[in-house]
Motif scaffolding. Sequence first.
Motif, PDB file in Angstrom:
ATOM      1  N   ALA A  50      -7.817   7.974  -2.768  1.00 49.60           N
ATOM      2  CA  ALA A  50      -8.896   7.618  -3.683  1.00 49.60           C
ATOM      3  C   ALA A  50      -8.359   6.982  -4.962  1.00 49.60           C
ATOM      4  O   ALA A  50      -8.966   6.051  -5.503  1.00 49.60           O
ATOM      5  N   ARG A  51      -7.222   7.466  -5.441  1.00 50.42           N
ATOM      6  CA  ARG A  51      -6.627   6.886  -6.649  1.00 50.42           C
ATOM      7  C   ARG A  51      -6.272   5.410  -6.429  1.00 50.42           C
ATOM      8  O   ARG A  51      -6.383   4.599  -7.333  1.00 50.42           O
ATOM      9  N   VAL A  52      -5.826   5.110  -5.228  1.00 48.41           N
ATOM     10  CA  VAL A  52      -5.439   3.736  -4.908  1.00 48.41           C
ATOM     11  C   VAL A  52      -6.664   2.872  -4.622  1.00 48.41           C
ATOM     12  O   VAL A  52      -6.673   1.671  -4.869  1.00 48.41           O
ATOM     13  N   ASP A  90       3.095   5.833  -5.801  1.00 49.37           N
ATOM     14  CA  ASP A  90       2.833   5.854  -7.245  1.00 49.37           C
ATOM     15  C   ASP A  90       1.697   6.814  -7.575  1.00 49.37           C
ATOM     16  O   ASP A  90       1.767   7.567  -8.558  1.00 49.37           O
ATOM     17  N   ALA A  91       0.644   6.785  -6.766  1.00 46.48           N
ATOM     18  CA  ALA A  91      -0.497   7.676  -6.998  1.00 46.48           C
ATOM     19  C   ALA A  91      -0.087   9.133  -6.836  1.00 46.48           C
ATOM     20  O   ALA A  91      -0.492  10.003  -7.629  1.00 46.48           O
ATOM     21  N   ALA A  92       0.715   9.407  -5.801  1.00 40.06           N
ATOM     22  CA  ALA A  92       1.180  10.782  -5.591  1.00 40.06           C
ATOM     23  C   ALA A  92       2.037  11.247  -6.768  1.00 40.06           C
ATOM     24  O   ALA A  92       1.913  12.399  -7.219  1.00 40.06           O
ATOM     25  N   LEU A 102       0.831  -1.199   0.000  1.00 42.68           N
ATOM     26  CA  LEU A 102       0.000   0.000   0.000  1.00 42.68           C
ATOM     27  C   LEU A 102       0.870   1.255   0.000  1.00 42.68           C
ATOM     28  O   LEU A 102       0.549   2.234  -0.686  1.00 42.68           O
ATOM     29  N   ARG A 103       1.957   1.232   0.742  1.00 45.03           N
ATOM     30  CA  ARG A 103       2.842   2.406   0.778  1.00 45.03           C
ATOM     31  C   ARG A 103       3.339   2.733  -0.626  1.00 45.03           C
ATOM     32  O   ARG A 103       3.308   3.888  -1.052  1.00 45.03           O
ATOM     33  N   GLY A 104       3.825   1.711  -1.347  1.00 43.12           N
ATOM     34  CA  GLY A 104       4.305   1.942  -2.699  1.00 43.12           C
ATOM     35  C   GLY A 104       3.202   2.407  -3.626  1.00 43.12           C
ATOM     36  O   GLY A 104       3.427   3.262  -4.494  1.00 43.12           O
ATOM     37  N   PHE A 135       1.455   7.272   6.112  1.00 38.84           N
ATOM     38  CA  PHE A 135       1.868   8.673   5.982  1.00 38.84           C
ATOM     39  C   PHE A 135       0.988   9.533   6.882  1.00 38.84           C
ATOM     40  O   PHE A 135      -0.233   9.561   6.715  1.00 38.84           O
ATOM     41  N   ALA A 136       1.621  10.226   7.823  1.00 40.00           N
ATOM     42  CA  ALA A 136       0.861  11.023   8.780  1.00 40.00           C
ATOM     43  C   ALA A 136       0.202  12.231   8.142  1.00 40.00           C
ATOM     44  O   ALA A 136      -0.764  12.776   8.682  1.00 40.00           O
ATOM     45  N   SER A 137       0.732  12.664   6.993  1.00 40.14           N
ATOM     46  CA  SER A 137       0.206  13.858   6.334  1.00 40.14           C
ATOM     47  C   SER A 137       0.608  13.847   4.869  1.00 40.14           C
ATOM     48  O   SER A 137       1.427  13.016   4.446  1.00 40.14           O
ATOM     49  N   ARG A 138       0.070  14.783   4.135  1.00 44.85           N
ATOM     50  CA  ARG A 138       0.466  14.938   2.738  1.00 44.85           C
ATOM     51  C   ARG A 138       1.951  15.271   2.645  1.00 44.85           C
ATOM     52  O   ARG A 138       2.653  14.777   1.752  1.00 44.85           O
ATOM     53  N   ASP A 139       2.444  16.122   3.531  1.00 44.48           N
ATOM     54  CA  ASP A 139       3.860  16.490   3.500  1.00 44.48           C
ATOM     55  C   ASP A 139       4.754  15.266   3.704  1.00 44.48           C
ATOM     56  O   ASP A 139       5.828  15.170   3.100  1.00 44.48           O
ATOM     57  N   THR A 140       4.324  14.350   4.563  1.00 44.87           N
ATOM     58  CA  THR A 140       5.094  13.130   4.780  1.00 44.87           C
ATOM     59  C   THR A 140       5.145  12.292   3.511  1.00 44.87           C
ATOM     60  O   THR A 140       6.188  11.716   3.165  1.00 44.87           O
ATOM     61  N   LEU A 141       4.021  12.227   2.811  1.00 41.33           N
ATOM     62  CA  LEU A 141       3.971  11.497   1.542  1.00 41.33           C
ATOM     63  C   LEU A 141       4.869  12.150   0.508  1.00 41.33           C
ATOM     64  O   LEU A 141       5.616  11.464  -0.209  1.00 41.33           O
TER      65      LEU A 141
END
Length: 223
Positions: free
Chosen positions: A38-40, A17-19, A11-13, A51-57
């Motif tokens: 949602a993409r995933v 990929d979605a990001a 899921l992390r990968g 990922f705790a936040s978008r910035d972490t991602l």
Amino acid sequence: MARGRYHHGDLRGALLDAAETLVRERGTDGWSLREASARVGVSPSAAYHHFASRDTLVRALSERTLAWLGERLRHDCEHAPGQEDDPQRRLIALGRSYVTWALDDPAVARLVLRGGATGPDSAITPHPHDVLTAELDRLAAAGALPEPAREGAEFVVWAALHGLAVLLADGLVRFDDPHAVTLQTERVVRTTLNGLAQEASHVAGRLAGRSAHTERLARRPPT
């Protein structure tokens, strides 16, 4: 990617990929962690386990991309044609690879090369900076770069290559023939190296440059 496509596995990968896809579609800041989820095809709460936040991602994507770029640069250096007869060929291959990447994937390049893209604890192997440093060390060891010029040369070469990449990506410099870009990159690398080679003695008062990566290296305990 439609909801429901993701069922199990990494899921992390998948979120990375979605990001990456969203960055290419909308730029650095035009999307959210919820949209990546949602993409995933998973809920935002599932994404928060990784990922705790978008910035972490975004930081994780930057780290993954830089490691991939480091591998690409190192591979292209090692397989540079003509390097047996011309010690500059390896660095020219690095320069072409860097500029081509920045032009082929400009949105992702802007994401990972901006300030704050990585953090103090980022672990990137191989880091592009380390690949460039190793190639300059190789040139110095072969006598193709004077010892006084070696200090800080990575920032000089990087500035030249990154400047060319940005000018081309932003359309401020244009060539009708794509092959001209590779020739221009070679000219920039050779001109920069030849200029550095003129430094026959240390320059008094020259300050050492720093980057997020070199600051991380400086904080590491000696081995």
